[in-house]
Design an enzyme around this catalytic site. Structure first.
Site, PDB file in Angstrom:
ATOM      1  N   ARG A 162       1.287  -1.512   0.084  1.00 19.00           N
ATOM      2  CA  ARG A 162       0.254   0.270  -0.021  1.00 19.00           C
ATOM      3  C   ARG A 162       1.709   1.071  -0.259  1.00 19.00           C
ATOM      4  NH1 ARG A 162      -3.013  -3.864  -0.709  1.00 19.00           N
ATOM      5  NH2 ARG A 162      -5.187  -3.343   0.306  1.00 19.00           N
ATOM      6  N   SER A 237     -10.706  -0.951   3.031  1.00 19.07           N
ATOM      7  CA  SER A 237      -9.876  -0.634   4.471  1.00 19.07           C
ATOM      8  C   SER A 237      -9.181   0.262   5.072  1.00 19.07           C
ATOM      9  CB  SER A 237      -8.786  -1.595   4.401  1.00 19.07           C
ATOM     10  OG  SER A 237      -8.892  -2.633   3.662  1.00 19.07           O
ATOM     11  N   GLU A 333      -5.158   3.674   6.544  1.00 18.98           N
ATOM     12  CA  GLU A 333      -4.347   3.103   5.274  1.00 18.98           C
ATOM     13  C   GLU A 333      -5.189   4.615   4.000  1.00 18.98           C
ATOM     14  OE1 GLU A 333      -5.757   1.633   1.558  1.00 18.98           O
ATOM     15  OE2 GLU A 333      -5.470  -0.069   2.974  1.00 18.98           O
TER      16      GLU A 333
HETATM   17  N1  EPU Z   1     -10.770 -10.563  10.343  1.00 15.41           N
HETATM   18  C1  EPU Z   1     -11.050 -10.941  11.627  1.00 15.41           C
HETATM   19  N2  EPU Z   1     -11.822  -9.816  12.215  1.00 15.41           N
HETATM   20  C2  EPU Z   1     -12.223  -9.048  11.284  1.00 15.41           C
HETATM   21  C3  EPU Z   1     -11.647  -8.827   9.476  1.00 15.41           C
HETATM   22  C4  EPU Z   1     -11.277  -9.937   9.471  1.00 15.41           C
HETATM   23  O1  EPU Z   1     -10.698 -11.769  12.437  1.00 15.41           O
HETATM   24  O2  EPU Z   1     -13.449  -8.723  10.824  1.00 15.41           O
HETATM   25  C5  EPU Z   1      -9.235 -11.668  10.018  1.00 15.41           C
HETATM   26  C6  EPU Z   1     -10.354 -13.134   9.135  1.00 15.41           C
HETATM   27  O3  EPU Z   1     -10.341 -14.037   9.569  1.00 15.41           O
HETATM   28  C7  EPU Z   1      -8.881 -13.617   8.723  1.00 15.41           C
HETATM   29  C8  EPU Z   1      -7.792 -12.506   8.730  1.00 15.41           C
HETATM   30  O4  EPU Z   1      -8.550 -10.942   9.344  1.00 15.41           O
HETATM   31  O5  EPU Z   1      -8.368 -14.804   9.149  1.00 15.41           O
HETATM   32  C9  EPU Z   1      -7.658 -11.560   7.201  1.00 15.41           C
HETATM   33  O6  EPU Z   1      -8.578 -11.092   6.712  1.00 15.41           O
HETATM   34  P1  EPU Z   1      -9.563 -10.795   5.324  1.00 15.41           P
HETATM   35  O7  EPU Z   1      -8.924 -12.103   4.461  1.00 15.41           O
HETATM   36  O8  EPU Z   1     -11.129  -9.939   5.237  1.00 15.41           O
HETATM   37  O9  EPU Z   1      -8.818  -9.672   4.557  1.00 15.41           O
HETATM   38  P2  EPU Z   1      -7.904  -8.086   5.501  1.00 15.41           P
HETATM   39  O10 EPU Z   1      -5.976  -8.146   5.382  1.00 15.41           O
HETATM   40  O11 EPU Z   1      -8.542  -7.673   6.974  1.00 15.41           O
HETATM   41  C10 EPU Z   1      -6.146  -7.467   3.162  1.00 15.41           C
HETATM   42  C11 EPU Z   1      -6.413  -6.182   2.501  1.00 15.41           C
HETATM   43  C12 EPU Z   1      -8.045  -5.864   1.644  1.00 15.41           C
HETATM   44  C13 EPU Z   1      -8.713  -6.814   0.743  1.00 15.41           C
HETATM   45  C14 EPU Z   1      -8.668  -8.440   1.803  1.00 15.41           C
HETATM   46  C15 EPU Z   1      -8.313  -9.852   0.522  1.00 15.41           C
HETATM   47  C16 EPU Z   1      -5.612  -4.294   3.863  1.00 15.41           C
HETATM   48  C17 EPU Z   1      -5.321  -3.369   4.765  1.00 15.41           C
HETATM   49  N3  EPU Z   1      -6.366  -4.945   3.265  1.00 15.41           N
HETATM   50  O12 EPU Z   1      -7.727  -7.624   3.899  1.00 15.41           O
HETATM   51  O13 EPU Z   1      -8.006  -4.738   0.571  1.00 15.41           O
HETATM   52  O14 EPU Z   1     -10.035  -7.479   0.014  1.00 15.41           O
HETATM   53  O15 EPU Z   1      -7.210  -7.542   2.524  1.00 15.41           O
HETATM   54  O16 EPU Z   1      -6.834  -9.876  -0.236  1.00 15.41           O
HETATM   55  O17 EPU Z   1      -4.335  -4.648   3.330  1.00 15.41           O
HETATM   56  C18 EPU Z   1      -8.158  -2.287   0.596  1.00 15.41           C
HETATM   57  O18 EPU Z   1      -7.674  -2.017   0.625  1.00 15.41           O
HETATM   58  O19 EPU Z   1      -9.124  -0.561   0.613  1.00 15.41           O
HETATM   59  C19 EPU Z   1      -8.439  -3.833   0.599  1.00 15.41           C
HETATM   60  C20 EPU Z   1     -10.377  -4.029   1.150  1.00 15.41           C
END
Ligand code: EPU
Length: 337
Positions: A162, A237, A333
């Site tokens: 990012r 995010s 972010e």
């Molecule tokens: N999780 C929780 N609770 C929540 C959300 C997530 O426990 O409310 C846990 C999930 O269970 C999982 C982990 O956190 O173990 C990761 O969650 P998820 O796969 O939903 O992805 P993320 O890391 O929260 C990132 C990106 C998103 C992207 C997703 C999928 C960043 C800041 N965000 O989110 O990007 O869509 O992965 O690849 O890196 C964005 O940048 O605007 C965005 C939406």
């Protein structure tokens, strides 16, 4: 090309914040952009693309320039690869769908990300195991002071998680006008290893997915977790997933053994901020019209009439609570303006 004074930006930012621009102009070509920059040399300027990665906390005392260049084209292709160029004002998701309709591979995991093509390099957008740096070739940009055009190669963009040169050394110096990607024409590198993609495909009995099936799966997953900005204001995010020294992670783990992590290097791990925020008790919480989304704690939402300042206040509360509980700092972010 028309300059409008005291212009509400509510429909120009996906958070739906009702902040005003001192002046606003939409530009549709390089010539128009050059003209506006030349004529308003001494004024403060603020560049607006799709408005999908910003939180407006106050009125903008500047000339807001909305980059609205349209068009996409194939520059070159051979049997294996194609170079495609998109103008900055194209909707990212529509551009992705167009590449898939041509059977060009590489962007499908990044389906349904809100925003315009021109802003994607600024924060090296990514999702489900793909980032634009994987397919990015170059972008053209206009220098705001001199109106000189410059092509930035991938190396010159200094992409990180990012991150890019446009958030750092060249912050506020350039306006990205078009972007070139190198996509596959055959032997597509289908990447279903991340998150729930395989599960989603299996639920549809798809074994050997093509680009379209992967895109459809990503769209379904995103729709189930992330609010549609047209229905509920948000900026995706709000926070980055923090990258912390292993010792910091180990310390938190001693108290919370189930804390998830991804290895980044020998000394660092990435921790999902969504998990930290959920554990801190904020998932689904609402304070007036500002809230933490019920399906993905990393997303802050505007239930209607929240001000940017109220969303920012909530963000600070969340940051403090996470730090107090886990000793881990999470950083925004989105661009806080
Ligand atoms: N999780 C929780 N609770 C929540 C959300 C997530 O426990 O409310 C846990 C999930 O269970 C999982 C982990 O956190 O173990 C990761 O969650 P998820 O796969 O939903 O992805 P993320 O890391 O929260 C990132 C990106 C998103 C992207 C997703 C999928 C960043 C800041 N965000 O989110 O990007 O869509 O992965 O690849 O890196 C964005 O940048 O605007 C965005 C939406």
């Amino acid at each position: 090309m028309q300059l409008i004074s005291d212009f509400s930006l509510k429909n120009y930012n996906t958070f739906g914040i009702d902040a005003k621009a001192r002046q606003f102009v939409a530009v549709h070509s390089l010539d128009e952009l050059r003209e506006v920059l030349e004529q308003h040399r001494l004024e403060n300027k603020f560049i607006l693309g799709g408005g999908s990665n910003m939180l407006l906390t106050k009125d903008i005392d500047a000339l807001v320039i909305h980059v609205d260049f349209k068009g996409k084209q194939v520059l070159r292709q051979d049997d294996d690869y194609v170079l495609v160029e998109s103008q900055a004002g194209e909707s990212w998701h529509e551009f992705v769908l167009w590449t898939i309709s041509q059977d060009f591979g590489g962007l499908e995991n990044m389906s349904l990300i809100p925003g315009n093509v021109g802003t994607t390099p600024i924060q090296n957008i990514g999702a489900y195991g793909a980032e634009i740096k994987d397919t990015f070739v170059s972008c053209d940009a206009m220098h705001i002071e001199t109106q000189q055009m410059r092509t930035f190669t991938k190396d010159e963009c200094e992409f990180g998680y990012r991150e890019s040169v446009f958030k750092n050394a060249e912050k506020n110096n350039y306006i990205i006008t078009s972007v070139v990607f190198r996509l596959t024409r055959r032997d597509h590198k289908i990447n279903t290893g991340y998150g729930d993609i395989i599960k989603q495909l299996a639920s549809k009995n798809i074994v050997n997915p093509g680009l379209r099936e992967v895109s459809d799966a990503v769209i379904a997953i995103r729709q189930s977790k992330l609010p549609d900005p047209k229905e509920l204001g948000n900026s995706g995010s709000f926070f980055k997933n923090p990258i912390v020294p292993i010792e910091t992670y180990e310390k938190a783990k001693a108290n919370y053994p189930e804390i998830p992590h991804y290895v980044v290097s020998e000394t660092q791990v990435k921790v999902p901020a969504g998990w930290l925020i959920e554990q801190a008790g904020f998932k689904g919480k609402r304070f007036g019209d500002a809230g933490v989304h019920k399906n993905q704690a990393l997303v802050l939402v505007n239930y209607g009439n929240a001000t940017g300042a109220q969303i920012l206040e909530l963000a600070k509360m969340v940051q403090d609570a996470v730090f107090e509980k886990f000793g881990i700092e999470i950083e925004a972010e989105v661009n806080v303006v």
